[in-house]
Motif scaffolding. Structure first.
Motif, mmCIF file in Angstrom:
data_model
loop_
_atom_site.group_PDB
_atom_site.id
_atom_site.type_symbol
_atom_site.label_atom_id
_atom_site.label_comp_id
_atom_site.label_asym_id
_atom_site.label_seq_id
_atom_site.Cartn_x
_atom_site.Cartn_y
_atom_site.Cartn_z
ATOM 1 N N UNK A 37 0.825 -1.210 0.000
ATOM 2 C CA UNK A 37 0.000 0.000 0.000
ATOM 3 C C UNK A 37 0.864 1.267 0.000
ATOM 4 N N UNK A 38 1.936 1.248 0.778
ATOM 5 C CA UNK A 38 2.837 2.412 0.812
ATOM 6 C C UNK A 38 3.462 2.623 -0.565
ATOM 7 N N UNK A 39 3.940 1.536 -1.173
ATOM 8 C CA UNK A 39 4.514 1.646 -2.525
ATOM 9 C C UNK A 39 3.480 2.166 -3.511
ATOM 10 N N UNK A 40 2.282 1.620 -3.468
ATOM 11 C CA UNK A 40 1.241 2.016 -4.419
ATOM 12 C C UNK A 40 0.892 3.499 -4.269
ATOM 13 N N UNK A 41 0.731 3.955 -3.040
ATOM 14 C CA UNK A 41 0.270 5.321 -2.791
ATOM 15 C C UNK A 41 1.369 6.374 -2.903
ATOM 16 N N UNK A 42 2.609 5.993 -2.613
ATOM 17 C CA UNK A 42 3.660 7.001 -2.514
ATOM 18 C C UNK A 42 4.928 6.684 -3.303
ATOM 19 N N UNK A 43 5.022 5.488 -3.853
ATOM 20 C CA UNK A 43 6.248 5.050 -4.524
ATOM 21 C C UNK A 43 6.676 5.929 -5.687
ATOM 22 N N UNK A 44 5.735 6.314 -6.536
ATOM 23 C CA UNK A 44 6.093 7.132 -7.709
ATOM 24 C C UNK A 44 6.653 8.489 -7.305
ATOM 25 N N UNK A 45 6.005 9.138 -6.343
ATOM 26 C CA UNK A 45 6.475 10.451 -5.890
ATOM 27 C C UNK A 45 7.848 10.332 -5.238
ATOM 28 N N UNK A 46 8.050 9.307 -4.430
ATOM 29 C CA UNK A 46 9.359 9.094 -3.811
ATOM 30 C C UNK A 46 10.432 8.826 -4.862
ATOM 31 N N UNK A 47 10.111 7.987 -5.830
ATOM 32 C CA UNK A 47 11.075 7.636 -6.876
ATOM 33 C C UNK A 47 11.477 8.888 -7.671
ATOM 34 N N UNK A 48 10.492 9.737 -8.022
ATOM 35 C CA UNK A 48 10.808 10.986 -8.747
ATOM 36 C C UNK A 48 11.768 11.841 -7.932
ATOM 37 N N UNK A 73 0.912 12.324 12.297
ATOM 38 C CA UNK A 73 1.002 13.258 11.185
ATOM 39 C C UNK A 73 0.953 12.550 9.848
ATOM 40 N N UNK A 74 1.389 13.253 8.831
ATOM 41 C CA UNK A 74 1.289 12.792 7.455
ATOM 42 C C UNK A 74 2.324 11.715 7.136
ATOM 43 N N UNK A 75 1.846 10.605 6.579
ATOM 44 C CA UNK A 75 2.745 9.536 6.149
ATOM 45 C C UNK A 75 3.654 10.029 5.032
ATOM 46 N N UNK A 76 3.102 10.785 4.082
ATOM 47 C CA UNK A 76 3.905 11.267 2.959
ATOM 48 C C UNK A 76 5.030 12.171 3.445
ATOM 49 N N UNK A 77 4.763 13.046 4.390
ATOM 50 C CA UNK A 77 5.824 13.920 4.890
ATOM 51 C C UNK A 77 6.919 13.098 5.559
ATOM 52 N N UNK A 78 6.528 12.085 6.288
ATOM 53 C CA UNK A 78 7.509 11.227 6.948
ATOM 54 C C UNK A 78 8.322 10.454 5.907
#
Length: 167
Positions: free
Chosen positions: A10-21, A53-58
């Protein structure tokens, strides 16, 4: 603690692309970027029960730290004379690395603004244009420039907070 494959997926699906960029902006190659993303997701997964707090910020803050740690480890393997100047923030961090990562975070945040807001921010804060110059360049009223600048900066603060940037 056993690896919960669904949570990691789920973490990869939701945030993987943004992290990879984000990581690809400083990584030497795609494999290195994938390693950083994987290390980041696993580190965040291990601390997930303690997150507030926010998972994405972390995730973004953790990725930034993973990148810096990797550079420090690589620098430790290279002699100090070959490395050159050092960042006073810590041994093994090349001068400017923190600034490069901050610039990349800002560019990612700007890309998440609407085109209209991004144009105003770039004109006023990066090009140093006045409200009148920005209005003339974009072909919009000065009041619209002021309004867009206000809402753009408000949105930008929220985006940066979500990405883990302390203000």
């Amino acid at each position: 603690m056993p690896l919960d494959a669904q949570v990691v997926s789920d973490i990869y699906r939701d945030h993987g692309d943004a992290l990879r960029r984000f990581v690809l902006r400083v990584a030497n190659d795609r494999d290195e970027a994938d390693d950083v993303v994987q290390e980041t997701v696993l580190k965040v997964w291990k601390t997930a029960p303690e997150l507030t707090g926010s998972l994405r910020s972390y995730l973004f803050a953790t990725a930034r730290n993973v990148i810096i740690d990797r550079h420090r480890r690589a620098a430790a393997r290279i002699s100090a004379t070959a490395l050159g100047a050092q960042d006073p923030e810590g041994p093994g961090v090349p001068v400017g690395m923190e600034a490069v990562l901050d610039r990349i975070l800002m560019e990612e945040a700007l890309l998440r603004l609407t085109l209209e807001h991004r144009q105003v921010v770039i004109h006023m804060h990066y090009l140093g244009s006045t409200v009148a110059q920005t209005a003339s360049s974009l072909g919009i009223p000065q009041g619209t420039v002021k309004s867009r600048a206000y809402y753009a900066m408000r949105a930008l603060r929220g985006i940066l907070a979500e990405m883990g940037v302390e203000q």
